[in-house]
Design an enzyme around this catalytic site. Structure first.
Site, short mmCIF file in Angstrom:
data_model
loop_
_atom_site.label_atom_id
_atom_site.label_comp_id
_atom_site.label_asym_id
_atom_site.label_seq_id
_atom_site.Cartn_x
_atom_site.Cartn_y
_atom_site.Cartn_z
N HIS A 1 0.83 -1.22 0.00
CA HIS A 1 0.00 0.00 0.00
C HIS A 1 0.86 1.27 0.00
O HIS A 1 0.54 2.25 0.66
CB HIS A 1 -0.96 -0.01 1.21
CG HIS A 1 -1.98 -1.09 1.13
ND1 HIS A 1 -2.63 -1.61 2.22
CD2 HIS A 1 -2.46 -1.78 0.06
CE1 HIS A 1 -3.46 -2.57 1.83
NE2 HIS A 1 -3.38 -2.69 0.53
N HIS B 1 -10.71 -9.23 -5.94
CA HIS B 1 -11.83 -8.82 -5.08
C HIS B 1 -12.96 -8.35 -5.99
O HIS B 1 -12.71 -8.01 -7.15
CB HIS B 1 -11.39 -7.70 -4.12
CG HIS B 1 -10.65 -6.57 -4.80
ND1 HIS B 1 -11.29 -5.56 -5.46
CD2 HIS B 1 -9.32 -6.34 -4.96
CE1 HIS B 1 -10.38 -4.73 -5.97
NE2 HIS B 1 -9.18 -5.19 -5.71
N GLU C 1 -5.39 -10.00 -9.96
CA GLU C 1 -4.18 -9.25 -9.65
C GLU C 1 -3.10 -10.04 -8.91
O GLU C 1 -2.76 -9.71 -7.77
CB GLU C 1 -4.54 -8.00 -8.84
CG GLU C 1 -5.46 -8.24 -7.64
CD GLU C 1 -5.70 -6.95 -6.86
OE1 GLU C 1 -4.73 -6.29 -6.49
OE2 GLU C 1 -6.88 -6.63 -6.61
#
Ligand code: GLY
Ligand code: MN
Ligand code: MN
Length: 438
Positions: free
Chosen positions: A242, A354, A384
């Site tokens: 992140h 997701h 991904e």
């Protein structure tokens, strides 16, 4: 290309049909949030509220009351106010909401405490986002107390309070043709932004120069917000999942991992590409990249009706783990042993995707009754896989250290497979190198 108004009415109807008889659903708009002192964050409507209303203002509540004689879809919102509008912009007002958005009935939000209890009264069940926001929970209870205070006059307070999400989020999981159209456009804009960032990288500079390029492309197409903070990680920063600092200088010989997508009409896109600053992959970078790409193709291949949610993840894990063995990064174990021991985990520690929709990590259950959810047409998801080899991992050969690669596309399940919504961004080594050489 705005979402047709009838789309929102159809969603309210679909929700009404799933609600118990004699019930009411109450859905609040998102509150405004302070950024600092008197500056607010740019307003973003609550996804559930937007899904059912198409209404973009704060200070509003939707009441959905199936079977109500004077109208089933009722909006409470701010009244028009020419003086205030002069400062803060246009307000639709209750009359405008009826006329422009097709509500059956609408009232000033200032009157909600006087009007809504009367609409709840006599309904046995209340659906609302239970436990999501303390202030709203207590507001709902205040409306119920108002009804309870009138039981001696024959008023019937509701007895059941049900989380709205169970019902609503299942509806949101299946995307309509109109939603797929918007998401495909968001994917197209984001793909173009990734192409522009790749081209910009050859001129060097800092990670934020590439972020600027992304934002410029998003905005130029009217997508005024990202779907999440853009990740632009060069070199070993690509191993930080992140990473959003985006401040480091771009160095020749490094890869850059960009995970960025625009939000269009509140729908998210979510694309990751990894490419060399110089425009040419080194041999070790290419070797790792080809494994991630093969894993991504295998996972996309596994997105089809009848397969379950975990199929693409399993397909990716097989390819990634075999790849780590082939590179000599995992040693002295067979593929089955490596999978069994999850030996890939230090290098691939997240899921392969997701759900995607109004929220980047969209709503919808991944398991139903304990089993992985079966994929059905209209479900949108990301694919991904990645490999991240920590710069300080002394267990692997030096040539691999600090390589972080992820490749992410947005797909929607079709009747016989899936459609990739983000394919405008190149992802083979040859296509990336060709674009960057241009
Ligand atoms: N950008 C968030 C994600 O890829 O899940
Ligand atoms: Mn992403
Ligand atoms: Mn994602």
């Amino acid at each position: 290309m705005p979402m047709p108004i009838k789309e929102f009415a159809a969603r309210r109807k679909a929700l009404s049909e799933l609600m118990a008889p004699d019930s009411i659903a109450i859905v609040p708009a998102a509150p405004e949030r302070v950024r600092n002192r008197d500056v607010l964050h740019p307003y973003r409507q609550d996804s559930d509220f937007y899904y059912l209303t198409g209404f973009e203002e704060p200070d509003a509540v939707l009441a959905l009351i199936p079977g109500r004689e004077h109208g089933e879809a009722v909006l409470f919102c701010k009244e028009r106010n020419p003086e205030k509008e002069l400062w803060d912009g246009f307000l639709m007002g209750p009359e405008g909401a009826i006329e422009k958005l097709g509500f059956d009935d609408a009232f000033p939000i200032a009157d909600i405490d006087d009007i809504l209890p009367g609409m709840i009264e006599g309904r046995s069940r209340v659906y609302y986002p239970l436990g999501k926001d303390k202030a709203f929970d207590s507001q709902v209870m205040d409306w119920v107390k108002t009804i309870r205070s009138k039981v001696r006059t024959g008023a019937h307070p509701p007895g059941e309070f049900v989380a709205l999400e169970h019902t609503l989020h299942d509806l949101r999981l299946y995307k309509s043709a109109a939603e797929i159209k918007v998401m495909a456009r968001a994917g197209q804009i984001s793909a173009e932004a990734h192409c522009n960032a790749m081209k910009r990288a050859r001129r060097g500079g800092h990670e934020y120069n590439l972020e600027a390029e992304l934002l410029h492309t998003f905005m130029s197409h009217g997508a005024r917000s990202t779907a999440y903070p853009s990740i632009v990680g060069s070199g070993a920063n690509g191993c930080i999942l992140h990473y959003i600092e985006n401040r480091a200088p771009l160095k020749d010989g490094d890869l850059v991992l960009i995970d960025a997508g625009c939000e269009l009409e509140n729908y998210a896109s979510d694309i990751t590409r990894t490419f060399p600053v110089s425009g040419r992959f080194t041999d070790p970078q290419r070797a790792v990249y080809e494994i991630v790409l093969a894993a991504q193709y295998a996972a996309i291949e596994a997105v089809k009706p009848g397969n379950h949610w975990n199929h693409p993840h399993e397909a990716a894990l097989n390819v990634l783990t075999q790849g780590l063995i082939d590179l000599g990064i995992l040693r002295n174990m067979t593929l089955d042993e490596a999978l069994e021991q999850e030996a890939y985990r230090p290098f691939f520690m997240h899921r392969t995707g997701h759900w995607l929709g109004l929220d980047v990590h969209d709503v919808g259950d991944y398991r139903v009754g304990g089993a992985w959810r079966v994929l059905e047409p209209g479900m949108a998801l990301t694919v991904e896989p990645g490999l991240y080899i920590a710069p300080d991992n002394l267990d692997v050969d030096e040539q691999w250290r600090g390589i972080g690669i992820r490749i992410e596309d947005d797909v929607v399940v079709t009747k016989d497979g899936c459609r990739v919504l983000s394919e405008g961004a190149p992802k083979t080594v040859a296509d990336i190198e060709a674009l960057m050489a241009d």
